[in-house]
Write an enzyme that holds these catalytic residues in place. Structure first.
Site, PDB file in Angstrom:
ATOM      1  N   SER A  50       0.827  -1.201   0.000  1.00 40.04           N
ATOM      2  CA  SER A  50       0.000   0.000   0.000  1.00 40.04           C
ATOM      3  C   SER A  50       0.860   1.249   0.000  1.00 40.04           C
ATOM      4  CB  SER A  50      -0.908   0.013   1.233  1.00 40.04           C
ATOM      5  OG  SER A  50      -1.545   1.264   1.346  1.00 40.04           O
ATOM      6  N   HIS A  67      -0.950  -1.176  -4.371  1.00 42.85           N
ATOM      7  CA  HIS A  67      -2.270  -0.798  -3.856  1.00 42.85           C
ATOM      8  C   HIS A  67      -2.341   0.709  -3.640  1.00 42.85           C
ATOM      9  CE1 HIS A  67      -6.033  -1.925  -1.764  1.00 42.85           C
ATOM     10  NE2 HIS A  67      -5.740  -0.958  -0.895  1.00 42.85           N
ATOM     11  N   ASP A  83      -4.546   3.556  -2.055  1.00 46.72           N
ATOM     12  CA  ASP A  83      -5.631   3.883  -1.142  1.00 46.72           C
ATOM     13  C   ASP A  83      -6.106   5.299  -1.435  1.00 46.72           C
ATOM     14  OD1 ASP A  83      -6.033   1.610   0.675  1.00 46.72           O
ATOM     15  OD2 ASP A  83      -3.940   1.962   1.237  1.00 46.72           O
ATOM     16  N   MET A 137      -8.540   8.235  -0.749  1.00 45.20           N
ATOM     17  CA  MET A 137      -9.390   8.700   0.347  1.00 45.20           C
ATOM     18  C   MET A 137      -9.830  10.141   0.089  1.00 45.20           C
ATOM     19  SD  MET A 137      -7.221   7.262   3.598  1.00 45.20           S
ATOM     20  CE  MET A 137      -6.558   5.595   3.616  1.00 45.20           C
ATOM     21  N   HIS A 180      -8.134   1.274  -4.700  1.00 47.60           N
ATOM     22  CA  HIS A 180      -9.151   1.095  -3.670  1.00 47.60           C
ATOM     23  C   HIS A 180      -9.801   2.447  -3.379  1.00 47.60           C
ATOM     24  CE1 HIS A 180      -9.825  -0.043   0.878  1.00 47.60           C
ATOM     25  NE2 HIS A 180     -10.967   0.112   0.222  1.00 47.60           N
ATOM     26  N   MET A 235     -11.900   4.625  -1.367  1.00 49.42           N
ATOM     27  CA  MET A 235     -12.559   4.880  -0.090  1.00 49.42           C
ATOM     28  C   MET A 235     -13.164   6.277  -0.154  1.00 49.42           C
ATOM     29  SD  MET A 235      -9.896   3.161   2.618  1.00 49.42           S
ATOM     30  CE  MET A 235      -8.431   3.319   1.611  1.00 49.42           C
ATOM     31  N   MET A 254     -11.779  -5.649   4.711  1.00 49.38           N
ATOM     32  CA  MET A 254     -11.053  -4.711   5.549  1.00 49.38           C
ATOM     33  C   MET A 254     -10.895  -5.335   6.930  1.00 49.38           C
ATOM     34  SD  MET A 254     -10.164  -2.110   3.776  1.00 49.38           S
ATOM     35  CE  MET A 254      -9.475  -1.236   5.194  1.00 49.38           C
ATOM     36  N   GLY A 312      -1.107   1.494   9.718  1.00 45.32           N
ATOM     37  CA  GLY A 312      -0.475   1.113  10.963  1.00 45.32           C
ATOM     38  C   GLY A 312      -1.402   0.596  12.043  1.00 45.32           C
ATOM     39  N   ASP A 352      -6.869  -6.330   3.781  1.00 46.89           N
ATOM     40  CA  ASP A 352      -6.174  -5.052   3.963  1.00 46.89           C
ATOM     41  C   ASP A 352      -6.332  -4.597   5.402  1.00 46.89           C
ATOM     42  OD1 ASP A 352      -5.077  -2.546   3.833  1.00 46.89           O
ATOM     43  OD2 ASP A 352      -6.438  -1.771   2.307  1.00 46.89           O
ATOM     44  N   GLY A 353      -5.186  -4.466   6.105  1.00 49.87           N
ATOM     45  CA  GLY A 353      -5.218  -3.941   7.459  1.00 49.87           C
ATOM     46  C   GLY A 353      -4.502  -4.836   8.445  1.00 49.87           C
ATOM     47  N   GLY A 354      -3.375  -4.368   8.956  1.00 46.34           N
ATOM     48  CA  GLY A 354      -2.655  -5.140   9.947  1.00 46.34           C
ATOM     49  C   GLY A 354      -2.006  -6.397   9.409  1.00 46.34           C
ATOM     50  N   GLY A 364       1.069  -2.184   4.287  1.00 45.74           N
ATOM     51  CA  GLY A 364       1.595  -0.822   4.195  1.00 45.74           C
ATOM     52  C   GLY A 364       2.840  -0.629   5.017  1.00 45.74           C
TER      53      GLY A 364
END
Length: 222
Positions: free
Chosen positions: A6, A31, A33, A35, A64, A66, A135, A143, A173-175, A195
């Protein structure tokens, strides 16, 4: 296993160099992101930045969105160079129409679900998507810590995909870190977005090797 780093955690002042370094390291996806400060409390990239980077990158652009009312910008992002457009089910009033329009424009359609969103919203559109993004954190910031119930959500989604003979990939996606990579793949994930756990550990080829080893796979670079 496909790793899609990411860019949210990259050096924004040197995006062209970052993309070049990722490609040189053996990555195939990246990726984006996107936003808007409304759907999520942050603002990042727009079509002009993606278009500028597209000219000098052969990576698969996994975009992606968002953002609120993504239909307004689908054409802009496809023309900018998105290979895949992922919209949030929560942001689309007419999800099937949005996915059909992405396909018509020539990009691969995908759907993202926030942690609290049930899988049932995918029941009738699953056959037409190329990927579903689970997600595993609440979107908006990098983070964050992986939400444990995401594993069960991935497992159930894999079952839904198999039952309807869909070809959809499952992205998480995430952690995402090397520590949970093997579990994510075993529960059904295909594409992992990372990321800070990726970009904070250069060199990128070595970090990719770490993820591949965690997945139990060999890194093969020509």
């Amino acid at each position: 296993m496909i790793l899609s780093p990411s860019l949210l955690s990259s050096d924004f002042s040197n995006l062209a160099r970052e993309l070049r370094d990722l490609e040189d390291a053996g990555l195939s996806w990246v990726h984006w992101d996107v936003m808007d400060g409304s759907f999520v409390p942050n603002i990042t990239f727009g079509p002009p930045i993606i278009a500028g980077c597209r000219k000098n990158s052969g990576l698969f652009f996994d975009v992606h969105l968002m953002i609120e009312a993504p239909d307004r910008y689908l054409e802009d992002f496809v023309h900018a160079g998105a290979d895949l457009l992922c919209v949030h089910a929560e942001a689309c009033r007419h999800l099937e129409r949005t996915l059909s329009e992405i396909s018509r424009l020539g990009a691969k359609p995908a759907v993202a679900l926030n942690p609290h969103t049930p899988l049932q919203v995918l029941e009738y559109v699953l056959p037409q998507v190329e990927m579903v993004l689970i997600m595993s954190v609440n979107p908006g910031f990098g983070g964050q810590t992986f939400i444990p119930f995401s594993l069960e959500k991935i497992r159930r989604l894999k079952s839904m995909i198999n039952q309807c003979n869909s070809r959809a990939l499952i992205q998480v996606d995430g952690g995402v870190t090397p520590d949970n990579t093997r579990d994510l793949l075993e529960w059904g994930a295909d594409v992992l977005v990372s990321g800070s756990a990726f970009f904070a550990h250069p060199p990128y080829r070595q970090r990719l090797e770490t993820f591949m080893q965690a997945a139990g796979e060999q890194l093969k670079i020509p």
